[in-house]
Design an enzyme around this catalytic site. Structure first.
Site, PDB file in Angstrom:
ATOM      1  N   THR A 198      50.443  33.759  46.244  1.00  0.00           N
ATOM      2  CA  THR A 198      49.386  34.322  45.940  1.00  0.00           C
ATOM      3  C   THR A 198      48.757  34.553  44.300  1.00  0.00           C
ATOM      4  OG1 THR A 198      46.628  35.481  45.722  1.00  0.00           O
ATOM      5  CG2 THR A 198      48.877  36.472  46.368  1.00  0.00           C
ATOM      6  N   ASP A 199      47.936  33.906  44.002  1.00  0.00           N
ATOM      7  CA  ASP A 199      47.476  33.746  42.345  1.00  0.00           C
ATOM      8  C   ASP A 199      47.257  34.780  41.709  1.00  0.00           C
ATOM      9  OD1 ASP A 199      45.483  33.209  43.696  1.00  0.00           O
ATOM     10  OD2 ASP A 199      44.231  32.231  42.203  1.00  0.00           O
ATOM     11  N   GLU A 200      47.189  35.851  42.795  1.00  0.00           N
ATOM     12  CA  GLU A 200      46.619  37.697  42.383  1.00  0.00           C
ATOM     13  C   GLU A 200      47.649  37.894  42.243  1.00  0.00           C
ATOM     14  OE1 GLU A 200      43.754  39.326  45.355  1.00  0.00           O
ATOM     15  OE2 GLU A 200      43.420  37.525  46.103  1.00  0.00           O
ATOM     16  N   TYR A 219      46.275  44.685  48.551  1.00  0.00           N
ATOM     17  CA  TYR A 219      47.126  43.398  48.389  1.00  0.00           C
ATOM     18  C   TYR A 219      48.062  42.188  47.594  1.00  0.00           C
ATOM     19  CZ  TYR A 219      47.549  38.330  49.516  1.00  0.00           C
ATOM     20  OH  TYR A 219      47.449  36.806  49.870  1.00  0.00           O
ATOM     21  N   LYS A 265      51.952  41.453  47.919  1.00  0.00           N
ATOM     22  CA  LYS A 265      52.293  40.110  47.505  1.00  0.00           C
ATOM     23  C   LYS A 265      53.983  40.006  46.304  1.00  0.00           C
ATOM     24  CE  LYS A 265      52.165  37.127  49.314  1.00  0.00           C
ATOM     25  NZ  LYS A 265      52.174  36.213  51.209  1.00  0.00           N
TER      26      LYS A 265
END
Length: 339
Positions: A124-126, A149, A153
């Site tokens: 994810t870009d997060e 979260y 990741k």
């Protein structure tokens, strides 16, 4: 015919990828999923009925359940993850178990096999954290996750990079922006907005609604993953973005306008999420130049068809919204993330 194992293949993005792969490409596909609250076999039923895919219920956090599956395949694409930020703030343990330990189990199995199997991790870009104005993160930027979260990741991504370097695992990582599309669990923003409008209920929005995200249709994301699966260089990371940056408020405005309503008439403002990033932004320049992938049209191009899909599949999402699991989460969200 290559054998592809798709973990988390009954989730939103995973099931869309399975459908695309089974209908357009010549692979032997095995789907494994634990079938947690957001997993569903509904989109895969036609493929299962026609025996075009094999489904096995399993959990990547249990190494003994997946080791044999991994041994019998050529390619692993991992979608298995807990992915809702709000839920990770309330309880981070399931996120670390699945998103980090689960990935480590895959890596350790591959290490033990001493094989040439290819592993694609869907991230994810997060993991990059909050992006400053007019700046787009590239694959070389450091990871600065802001919520549990994203941290889980990022832990998986770092472990993959370590196994690539130390053990020679042939792995790629994709990092994508916010997805929308068919079969999305209705706690995510676009699906929640559409189902709330169809249900005549207010849409709960964090704070001022001016958080910026890049939005990509799930089918464009799946095509990017396929490009990496077939042509990605082991050890490389590929950012995937739709080049469609919109605020939460703008997403709601677009959907509300399709129903002839205004933002203020359909929104219920709730306290902002703790540690909420104001902007996520990544550059897909690498995957575009190296693999030739391109994003398709933006959100406004798809929104009317997507509303039509949720109308047609009303029984599916209404069943979900009637479950105690969904109702408890939605009520917690409205109370402002307090246990």
């Amino acid at each position: 015919m290559k054998k592809v194992l798709i973990t988390g293949g009954a989730g939103f993005i995973g099931s869309n990828f399975v459908q695309m792969l089974a209908c357009q490409h010549d692979y032997h596909i095995t789907v494994v999923d634990v079938l947690a609250y957001a997993g569903t076999l509904e989109p895969l039923r036609p493929l299962l009925d026609e025996k075009r895919i094999t489904f096995l219920q399993g959990d990547i956090t249990e190494r003994h359940q997946i080791s044999g599956m991994i041994e019998d395949c050529d390619i692993i694409v991992n979608f298995a993850a807990h992915s809702h930020v709000d839920r990770s703030i309330l309880d981070s343990a399931p996120f670390m178990r699945t998103n980090a330990i689960g990935v480590m189990n895959i890596l350790d199995t591959l290490r033990a096999l001493h094989s040439d199997q290819h592993f694609v991790q869907v991230s994810t870009d997060e993991v990059y954290g909050d992006a400053p104005p007019h700046r787009w993160f590239t694959e070389e930027d450091r990871l600065r996750p802001s919520n549990p979260y994203a941290a889980s990741k990022a832990a998986a991504d770092s472990m993959i990079e370590a196994y690539v370097r130390t053990h020679g695992i042939k792995a790629c990582i994709t990092r994508c922006t916010n997805n929308y599309g068919t079969w999305q669990y209705p706690e995510k923003l676009v699906a929640m907005c559409i189902t709330s409008m169809l249900d005549g209920k207010k849409i709960p929005i964090h704070g001022d609604g001016l958080m910026l995200r890049d939005w990509i249709h799930v089918k464009d994301h799946c095509n990017a993953i396929l490009s990496v699966m077939e042509s990605g260089e082991p050890g490389q990371i590929y950012n995937v973005a739709g080049l469609c940056e919109l605020s939460t408020r703008r997403i709601v405005e677009i959907i509300a306008s399709c129903f002839g309503q205004a933002y203020d008439d359909v929104v219920e403002t709730i306290p902002d999420r703790p540690g909420n990033d104001r902007r996520y932004a990544i550059s897909p320049g690498k995957i575009m130049s190296v693999l030739g992938w391109r994003p398709g049209p933006g959100f406004e191009h798809h929104v009317h068809d997507l509303i039509g899909w949720y109308r047609k599949h009303e029984s599916w999402w209404r069943h979900i919204m009637a479950t105690p699991h969904y109702q408890l989460h939605h009520e917690t969200l409205r109370r402002g993330m307090q246990k």
